[in-house]
Design a protein around this motif. Structure first.
Motif, PDB file in Angstrom:
ATOM      1  N   PHE A   1      42.130  25.465   5.051  1.00 39.15           N
ATOM      2  CA  PHE A   1      43.693  24.935   4.860  1.00 39.15           C
ATOM      3  C   PHE A   1      43.585  24.567   3.401  1.00 39.15           C
ATOM      4  O   PHE A   1      44.769  24.168   3.044  1.00 39.15           O
ATOM      5  N   ALA A   2      42.740  24.496   2.640  1.00 41.28           N
ATOM      6  CA  ALA A   2      42.817  24.337   1.177  1.00 41.28           C
ATOM      7  C   ALA A   2      42.165  25.441   0.309  1.00 41.28           C
ATOM      8  O   ALA A   2      41.165  24.984  -0.264  1.00 41.28           O
ATOM      9  N   PRO A   3      42.504  26.418   0.322  1.00 39.51           N
ATOM     10  CA  PRO A   3      42.177  27.516  -0.540  1.00 39.51           C
ATOM     11  C   PRO A   3      42.466  27.385  -1.939  1.00 39.51           C
ATOM     12  O   PRO A   3      43.190  26.594  -2.302  1.00 39.51           O
ATOM     13  N   HIS A   4      41.482  28.076  -2.853  1.00 39.00           N
ATOM     14  CA  HIS A   4      41.890  27.967  -4.365  1.00 39.00           C
ATOM     15  C   HIS A   4      43.267  28.587  -4.873  1.00 39.00           C
ATOM     16  O   HIS A   4      42.938  29.259  -5.555  1.00 39.00           O
ATOM     17  N   ILE A   5      44.166  28.031  -4.117  1.00 34.35           N
ATOM     18  CA  ILE A   5      45.521  28.622  -4.353  1.00 34.35           C
ATOM     19  C   ILE A   5      46.347  27.505  -5.496  1.00 34.35           C
ATOM     20  O   ILE A   5      46.300  26.540  -4.972  1.00 34.35           O
ATOM     21  N   VAL A   6      46.731  27.884  -6.695  1.00 34.84           N
ATOM     22  CA  VAL A   6      47.397  27.020  -7.355  1.00 34.84           C
ATOM     23  C   VAL A   6      48.683  27.770  -7.955  1.00 34.84           C
ATOM     24  O   VAL A   6      48.704  28.809  -8.334  1.00 34.84           O
ATOM     25  N   GLU A   7      50.075  27.056  -7.733  1.00 36.80           N
ATOM     26  CA  GLU A   7      51.275  27.549  -8.106  1.00 36.80           C
ATOM     27  C   GLU A   7      51.396  28.969  -7.466  1.00 36.80           C
ATOM     28  O   GLU A   7      51.861  29.975  -8.248  1.00 36.80           O
ATOM     29  N   GLY A   8      50.927  29.045  -6.191  1.00 37.34           N
ATOM     30  CA  GLY A   8      51.536  30.530  -5.647  1.00 37.34           C
ATOM     31  C   GLY A   8      50.392  31.639  -5.929  1.00 37.34           C
ATOM     32  O   GLY A   8      50.559  32.711  -5.582  1.00 37.34           O
ATOM     33  N   HIS A   9      49.134  31.313  -6.621  1.00 40.58           N
ATOM     34  CA  HIS A   9      48.459  32.203  -6.563  1.00 40.58           C
ATOM     35  C   HIS A   9      46.803  31.871  -6.652  1.00 40.58           C
ATOM     36  O   HIS A   9      46.825  30.780  -6.895  1.00 40.58           O
ATOM     37  N   PHE A  10      45.948  32.846  -6.097  1.00 44.63           N
ATOM     38  CA  PHE A  10      44.451  32.411  -6.209  1.00 44.63           C
ATOM     39  C   PHE A  10      44.089  32.204  -7.774  1.00 44.63           C
ATOM     40  O   PHE A  10      44.660  32.927  -8.761  1.00 44.63           O
ATOM     41  N   ASP A  11      43.013  31.238  -7.877  1.00 46.60           N
ATOM     42  CA  ASP A  11      42.635  31.212  -9.172  1.00 46.60           C
ATOM     43  C   ASP A  11      42.381  32.335  -9.985  1.00 46.60           C
ATOM     44  O   ASP A  11      41.366  33.131  -9.186  1.00 46.60           O
ATOM     45  N   GLN A  12      42.812  32.350 -11.085  1.00 48.52           N
ATOM     46  CA  GLN A  12      42.791  34.005 -11.682  1.00 48.52           C
ATOM     47  C   GLN A  12      41.244  34.404 -11.721  1.00 48.52           C
ATOM     48  O   GLN A  12      40.654  35.583 -11.459  1.00 48.52           O
ATOM     49  N   GLU A  13      40.456  33.373 -12.237  1.00 45.58           N
ATOM     50  CA  GLU A  13      39.027  33.958 -12.540  1.00 45.58           C
ATOM     51  C   GLU A  13      37.983  34.080 -11.405  1.00 45.58           C
ATOM     52  O   GLU A  13      37.433  35.173 -11.268  1.00 45.58           O
ATOM     53  N   THR A  14      38.596  33.238 -10.297  1.00 49.57           N
ATOM     54  CA  THR A  14      37.657  33.340  -9.113  1.00 49.57           C
ATOM     55  C   THR A  14      38.281  34.924  -8.436  1.00 49.57           C
ATOM     56  O   THR A  14      37.553  35.792  -7.971  1.00 49.57           O
ATOM     57  N   PHE A  15      39.543  35.128  -8.687  1.00 52.14           N
ATOM     58  CA  PHE A  15      40.025  36.439  -7.906  1.00 52.14           C
ATOM     59  C   PHE A  15      39.503  37.650  -8.741  1.00 52.14           C
ATOM     60  O   PHE A  15      39.080  38.679  -7.912  1.00 52.14           O
ATOM     61  N   ASP A  16      39.681  37.805 -10.059  1.00 47.96           N
ATOM     62  CA  ASP A  16      39.173  38.652 -10.691  1.00 47.96           C
ATOM     63  C   ASP A  16      37.667  38.989 -10.332  1.00 47.96           C
ATOM     64  O   ASP A  16      37.190  40.036 -10.295  1.00 47.96           O
ATOM     65  N   ARG A  17      36.937  38.040 -10.208  1.00 48.91           N
ATOM     66  CA  ARG A  17      35.424  38.112  -9.905  1.00 48.91           C
ATOM     67  C   ARG A  17      35.051  38.852  -8.338  1.00 48.91           C
ATOM     68  O   ARG A  17      34.390  39.828  -8.212  1.00 48.91           O
ATOM     69  N   GLU A  18      35.885  38.076  -7.518  1.00 51.66           N
ATOM     70  CA  GLU A  18      35.782  38.760  -6.195  1.00 51.66           C
ATOM     71  C   GLU A  18      36.506  39.927  -5.757  1.00 51.66           C
ATOM     72  O   GLU A  18      35.943  40.859  -5.025  1.00 51.66           O
ATOM     73  N   LYS A  19      37.189  40.329  -6.567  1.00 51.70           N
ATOM     74  CA  LYS A  19      37.848  41.822  -6.758  1.00 51.70           C
ATOM     75  C   LYS A  19      37.100  42.917  -7.158  1.00 51.70           C
ATOM     76  O   LYS A  19      36.891  43.694  -6.373  1.00 51.70           O
TER      77      LYS A  19
END
Length: 422
Positions: free
Chosen positions: A115-133
């Motif tokens: 219920f508290a994912p790393h989402i800020v202003e409607g999107h996942f934290d970009q650095e984390t997202f890029d790494r996991e993608k």
């Protein structure tokens, strides 16, 4: 004990003193859809590695260590028409510790993760997202580089060509992964949390009322209950689909798919299990003993069942020049079972192996949880262990022949190995 926490959200508590740990499974269940399969895989990686208050994997690992080495993870898989995203957690039983509240801490941890994912202003934290993608892409590529897995997935793609969702892997595709952004996955997170059917299972030595009270604090909202038909029925084709590819490999892969028209929980289910055990399911099976051992035509040869899609597959590793011989021999072994050419020793050995597998599953926590889920999903299929064993023992050779006679070849995938020149 089963409790409806909200519409479409169910809690199942399975109290037992058999294990020293407590297992928690939270399953997000939806209909299989090509548009969301890859999203769910990437989302599972994002949820597993960080949250708002644990922004990196190191902090998550430290928190798990504080809970006496709790283990935790996400995965995705499919079953028939359904796609599952699973959160699994294993914790030490509080009864073995002094003044501990590990179960309470585990539920608080799950609440944070879900219920508290790393989402800020409607999107996942970009650095984390890029790494996991990138990590998800590397995982998909690694599976495709495993040629045995590649052949199995290619056969599935060929067999289910009428269904876009069925023919792709449960973890999705690189093609679909490329389209995703930190915002599209955040949008899908909110959709999944609002719409998926959710089942929560707790297995272990726990006090039911107190555990139910703890889990009820997870703020799941109401959603539509039920997800539709679990079984996928393949359209039988009178023309066998064939595809061949060539690669630089020492060993060729010849995989075959058949339609069985027998599904989990049906009257012929046990006869199908015994048939598969005789055909290629065990080391004493006809494919293993004759194709691999006696004729020495395969490095490996086995068969496996998918009783939620009515499918039987044969997997072999062979010398490419023996393709036609192996196909002929596999067809011959199937025909032998159709004719009833099965010894009493083969029949009893197969039943003994299936019985042993089943009894071992009753002691395995993961199998117990999956069994409980299937009992909830398909209550009409529930069998007590004694009845399960009785039905297995009652299978006759005639019933096995009947199942063998309705098995229809549908697809052949051949990955031919070529030796490097020079």
């Amino acid at each position: 004990m089963s409790v409806k926490l909200a519409k479409g959200v169910n809690l199942h508590i399975l109290p037992t003193k058999k294990y020293k740990t407590v297992r928690i499974l939270i399953r997000f269940n939806t209909l299989l859809d090509r548009r969301t399969i890859t999203k769910r895989t990437l989302l599972s990686s994002l949820l597993e590695t960080n949250s708002l208050n644990y922004p990196d994997q190191t902090q998550i690992s430290e928190r798990l260590a504080e809970m006496y080495g709790a283990s935790f993870g996400f995965n995705v898989n499919k079953k028939g028409n359904l796609h599952w995203l699973n959160l699994s957690m294993s914790i030490v039983n509080d009864n073995y510790l002094n003044q501990s509240h590990v179960l309470e801490e585990a539920v608080a941890f799950i609440k944070e993760i879900l219920f508290a994912p790393h989402i800020v202003e409607g999107h996942f934290d970009q650095e984390t997202f890029d790494r996991e993608k990138e990590n998800t892409g590397a995982y998909i590529e690694s599976v495709m580089e495993d040629k045995q897995a590649y052949a199995a997935l290619s056969l599935q793609n060929l067999y289910f060509d009428e269904s876009d969702a069925q023919k792709i892997p449960s973890f999705g595709t690189l093609e679909d992964l490329k389209k995703e952004t930190s915002r599209t996955i955040a949008d899908y997170y909110y959709e999944m949390m609002a719409k998926d059917q959710i089942d929560i299972f707790i297995l272990g030595d726990v006090e039911e009322e107190m555990t139910a009270k703890l889990i009820a604090e997870l703020p799941f909202t109401e959603r539509e209950a039920g997800v539709g038909e679990v079984f996928y029925h393949h359209t039988i084709d009178n023309v066998i689909k064939e595809r061949s590819e060539r690669e630089e490999l020492a060993q060729s892969k010849l995989n075959i798919a058949y339609d069985t028209n027998v599904f989990y929980g049906e009257a012929s289910y046990f006869a199908l299990q015994v048939f598969n055990g005789l055909f290629g399911g065990f080391p004493h099976s006809k494919l293993f003993m004759n194709v691999r051992e006696k004729e020495n035509l395969a490095y490996y040869a086995s068969s496996s069942l998918d009783t939620f899609r009515g499918m039987l597959t044969v997997q072999t590793g062979i010398d490419g020049k023996n393709r036609e011989k192996v196909l002929h021999l596999i067809a011959k072994e199937l025909e032998n079972i159709r004719k009833g050419e099965v010894s009493e020793e083969e029949l009893q050995q197969t039943k003994a192996m299936l019985k042993n597998q089943y009894l071992l599953s009753l002691d395995n926590a993961g199998s117990v949880l999956e069994g409980a889920y299937m009992d909830f999903l398909l209550p009409e299929t529930v069998l007590e262990p004694e009845e399960w064993l009785r039905r297995l023992e009652a299978v006759t050779l005639k019933e096995i022949q009947k199942v063998a006679n309705q098995v229809k070849m549908q697809a052949i995938f051949f990955l031919e190995g070529e030796q490097k020149n020079g």
